[in-house]
Motif scaffolding. Structure first.
Motif, PDB file in Angstrom:
ATOM      1  N   LEU A 139      -6.691   0.113  -3.490  1.00 30.69           N
ATOM      2  CA  LEU A 139      -6.399   1.491  -3.893  1.00 30.69           C
ATOM      3  C   LEU A 139      -7.216   1.904  -5.114  1.00 30.69           C
ATOM      4  O   LEU A 139      -7.576   3.079  -5.248  1.00 30.69           O
ATOM      5  CB  LEU A 139      -4.904   1.649  -4.156  1.00 30.69           C
ATOM      6  CG  LEU A 139      -4.007   1.492  -2.919  1.00 30.69           C
ATOM      7  CD1 LEU A 139      -2.550   1.700  -3.291  1.00 30.69           C
ATOM      8  CD2 LEU A 139      -4.420   2.458  -1.819  1.00 30.69           C
ATOM      9  N   LEU A 190       0.829  -1.205   0.000  1.00 32.32           N
ATOM     10  CA  LEU A 190       0.000   0.000   0.000  1.00 32.32           C
ATOM     11  C   LEU A 190       0.865   1.258   0.000  1.00 32.32           C
ATOM     12  O   LEU A 190       0.580   2.231  -0.708  1.00 32.32           O
ATOM     13  CB  LEU A 190      -0.928  -0.005   1.213  1.00 32.32           C
ATOM     14  CG  LEU A 190      -2.040  -1.055   1.203  1.00 32.32           C
ATOM     15  CD1 LEU A 190      -2.682  -1.167   2.579  1.00 32.32           C
ATOM     16  CD2 LEU A 190      -3.099  -0.728   0.149  1.00 32.32           C
ATOM     17  N   TRP A 206       0.451   3.935  -3.029  1.00 35.83           N
ATOM     18  CA  TRP A 206      -0.440   5.061  -2.723  1.00 35.83           C
ATOM     19  C   TRP A 206       0.104   6.344  -3.341  1.00 35.83           C
ATOM     20  O   TRP A 206       1.223   6.760  -3.065  1.00 35.83           O
ATOM     21  CB  TRP A 206      -0.579   5.221  -1.218  1.00 35.83           C
ATOM     22  CG  TRP A 206      -1.284   6.482  -0.771  1.00 35.83           C
ATOM     23  CD1 TRP A 206      -0.754   7.496  -0.031  1.00 35.83           C
ATOM     24  CD2 TRP A 206      -2.653   6.837  -1.014  1.00 35.83           C
ATOM     25  NE1 TRP A 206      -1.700   8.465   0.205  1.00 35.83           N
ATOM     26  CE2 TRP A 206      -2.881   8.095  -0.396  1.00 35.83           C
ATOM     27  CE3 TRP A 206      -3.698   6.229  -1.702  1.00 35.83           C
ATOM     28  CZ2 TRP A 206      -4.110   8.739  -0.436  1.00 35.83           C
ATOM     29  CZ3 TRP A 206      -4.929   6.867  -1.752  1.00 35.83           C
ATOM     30  CH2 TRP A 206      -5.128   8.100  -1.122  1.00 35.83           C
TER      31      TRP A 206
END
Length: 248
Positions: free
Chosen positions: A158, A49, A53
């Motif tokens: 995401l 992540l 991100w």
């Protein structure tokens, strides 16, 4: 660099308080190894992540394990923390590498049943995971994204978040699935103009849009503090029906 262009990842471990604002929040749900010699999969999920991100603002990742060197809270406190974190998150990322002898993930079945139809679930499970047919069946029936690698599950989470939306205080209790809808945005804008304050919120029910041009339906309980102080804060229930806007 302006704050709204900085993308950061903030990990919140069990027992810790989350930050007062965020752009998106993900909860990492799935079995936790009981053998201290076996590393948890959540460190790799956080890394995936963090590397992917790119949204403007803070991505919060809720991890139901203690921080390094820390300890688990009392069992009831652990459950309460998990439930509070899950209701505030935008995506519940399930990673279930089920091995009935080593990592059965029985509690994960309960959590999946509670969140599979929330519009916020992502299911990750490797091909070799045992006894996943029932979960995979309902993932398909409900349109839940399914991935076979942990990195793929993180990427799917995401994608569901997209750019996210900045929220602070009680706004964090309104997930993106509701926050982005036009009926909620209109209701909230009207109340903010009146000086009212949102003190808390809870999604009671959610149904995804029927098609690309449709809108989700949802039932939200919101605690509102009147801006003029004429009465005590009170809960109100907001129902947004597909194609009919706000009904209550």
């Amino acid at each position: 660099m302006p704050l709204d262009t900085v993308h950061t990842v903030h990990v919140v471990h069990v027992g810790q308080e989350p930050p007062q604002s965020w752009t998106a929040a993900v909860y990492l749900s799935g079995p936790t190894p009981t053998d201290p010699a076996e590393p948890s999969w959540r460190a790799d999920a956080v890394a995936a992540l963090r590397s992917a991100w790119s949204g403007a603002g803070r991505l919060v990742v809720f991890v139901p394990e203690p921080a390094p060197g820390g300890a688990y809270p009392a069992y009831a406190d652990q459950i309460a923390w998990e439930e509070e974190a899950m209701r505030r998150c935008d995506v519940v990322l399930f990673w279930i590498p089920r091995d009935m002898a080593r990592l059965p993930g029985l509690v994960s079945n309960i959590k999946w049943g509670a969140w599979c139809d929330s519009g916020r679930a992502v299911l990750g499970t490797p091909p070799e995971a045992e006894r996943m047919e029932y979960l995979l069946h309902f993932a398909g029936a409900l349109g839940v994204p399914v991935e076979r690698t942990l990195a793929g599950a993180a990427a799917a989470a995401l994608r569901a978040i997209g750019a996210g939306r900045a929220r602070t205080g009680a706004e964090r209790a309104v997930p993106l699935t509701v926050w982005r809808t036009e009926p909620f945005r209109r209701w909230y804008a009207d109340h903010r103009r009146a000086g009212d304050r949102m003190l808390d919120a809870r999604v009671e029910w959610y149904a995804p849009a029927a098609g690309p041009a449709g809108e989700a339906a949802w039932l939200l309980t919101v605690t509102v503090g009147p801006g003029d102080g004429s009465r005590a804060p009170a809960p109100v229930r907001l129902l947004s029906a597909q194609g009919q806007g706000m009904l209550m």
